[in-house]
Design a protein around this motif. Structure first.
Motif, PDB file in Angstrom:
ATOM      1  N   UNK A  34       0.859  -1.189   0.000  1.00 41.07           N
ATOM      2  CA  UNK A  34       0.000   0.000   0.000  1.00 41.07           C
ATOM      3  C   UNK A  34       0.889   1.231   0.000  1.00 41.07           C
ATOM      4  N   UNK A  35       0.569   2.151  -0.889  1.00 42.31           N
ATOM      5  CA  UNK A  35       1.344   3.386  -1.022  1.00 42.31           C
ATOM      6  C   UNK A  35       0.426   4.579  -0.791  1.00 42.31           C
ATOM      7  N   UNK A  36       0.855   5.519   0.058  1.00 44.92           N
ATOM      8  CA  UNK A  36       0.114   6.760   0.267  1.00 44.92           C
ATOM      9  C   UNK A  36       0.585   7.763  -0.783  1.00 44.92           C
ATOM     10  N   UNK A  37      -0.364   8.476  -1.388  1.00 44.72           N
ATOM     11  CA  UNK A  37      -0.006   9.410  -2.455  1.00 44.72           C
ATOM     12  C   UNK A  37      -0.920  10.621  -2.447  1.00 44.72           C
ATOM     13  N   UNK A  38      -0.386  11.729  -2.975  1.00 50.69           N
ATOM     14  CA  UNK A  38      -1.214  12.909  -3.190  1.00 50.69           C
ATOM     15  C   UNK A  38      -1.917  12.745  -4.540  1.00 50.69           C
ATOM     16  N   UNK A  39      -2.845  13.610  -4.815  1.00 51.16           N
ATOM     17  CA  UNK A  39      -3.673  13.483  -6.012  1.00 51.16           C
ATOM     18  C   UNK A  39      -2.841  13.529  -7.297  1.00 51.16           C
ATOM     19  N   UNK A  40      -1.822  14.361  -7.347  1.00 48.57           N
ATOM     20  CA  UNK A  40      -1.003  14.486  -8.555  1.00 48.57           C
ATOM     21  C   UNK A  40      -0.204  13.220  -8.843  1.00 48.57           C
ATOM     22  N   UNK A  41       0.511  12.711  -7.851  1.00 47.94           N
ATOM     23  CA  UNK A  41       1.314  11.514  -8.089  1.00 47.94           C
ATOM     24  C   UNK A  41       0.457  10.263  -8.205  1.00 47.94           C
ATOM     25  N   UNK A  42      -0.764  10.303  -7.665  1.00 46.44           N
ATOM     26  CA  UNK A  42      -1.645   9.136  -7.751  1.00 46.44           C
ATOM     27  C   UNK A  42      -2.057   8.848  -9.193  1.00 46.44           C
ATOM     28  N   UNK A  43      -2.176   9.878  -9.999  1.00 42.40           N
ATOM     29  CA  UNK A  43      -2.559   9.665 -11.400  1.00 42.40           C
ATOM     30  C   UNK A  43      -1.559   8.752 -12.105  1.00 42.40           C
ATOM     31  N   UNK A  44      -0.274   9.003 -11.911  1.00 45.10           N
ATOM     32  CA  UNK A  44       0.756   8.171 -12.519  1.00 45.10           C
ATOM     33  C   UNK A  44       0.887   6.829 -11.826  1.00 45.10           C
ATOM     34  N   UNK A  45       0.815   6.826 -10.490  1.00 48.01           N
ATOM     35  CA  UNK A  45       0.970   5.591  -9.720  1.00 48.01           C
ATOM     36  C   UNK A  45      -0.172   4.612  -9.986  1.00 48.01           C
ATOM     37  N   UNK A  46      -1.334   5.120 -10.326  1.00 46.81           N
ATOM     38  CA  UNK A  46      -2.493   4.260 -10.568  1.00 46.81           C
ATOM     39  C   UNK A  46      -2.258   3.300 -11.730  1.00 46.81           C
TER      40      UNK A  46
END
Length: 91
Positions: A34-46
Motif C-alpha cells: 500500500x502506497x500513500x499518495x497525493x492526487x497528482x502523483x496518484x494519477x501516474x501511480x495508478x
C-alpha cells in the motif's frame, strides 16, 4: 497486489488510510503493498496499481484512470475500509 491510498496532499489522511488498508489486508490474509499518495502523483501511480482508494471528493480529480477506484467515506473506520476493500477485490 498494489493499492494506492490517495488524499489531497499525500501527507495526513492518505497515511491514515494506508495504515487501515494494511490492517485490513492482514486481517483478510492478503499480501499487498500500500502506497500513500497525493492526487497528482496518484494519477501516474495508478497505472501500476491494482486498486486506488480515496474519498468521493477526489475521484473526479483523479481523472480517467484504468485502475478501479474505491470510494471510502470515513478513512478512520476500519470496518468500512475492510468492507470496501473486500468489495473492490470481489471477496
Amino acid at each position: 497486489m498494489k493499492i494506492i491510498a490517495v488524499c489531497g496532499m499525500g501527507i495526513g489522511t492518505s497515511v491514515l488510510l494506508k495504515m487501515n488498508i494494511d490492517q485490513a489486508l492482514e486481517t483478510l490474509g492478503i499480501d499487498g503493498e500500500v502506497e500513500a499518495a497525493d492526487i497528482s502523483s496518484a494519477r501516474g501511480a495508478a497505472a501500476s496499481a491494482d486498486l486506488v482508494m480515496t474519498s468521493s471528493e477526489l475521484v473526479e480529480q483523479l481523472g480517467d484512470v484504468d485502475t478501479p477506484i474505491i470510494v471510502v467515506d470515513n478513512f478512520v473506520d476500519q470496518d468500512e475500509v475492510k468492507e470496501k476493500l473486500e468489495q473492490g477485490l470481489n471477496l
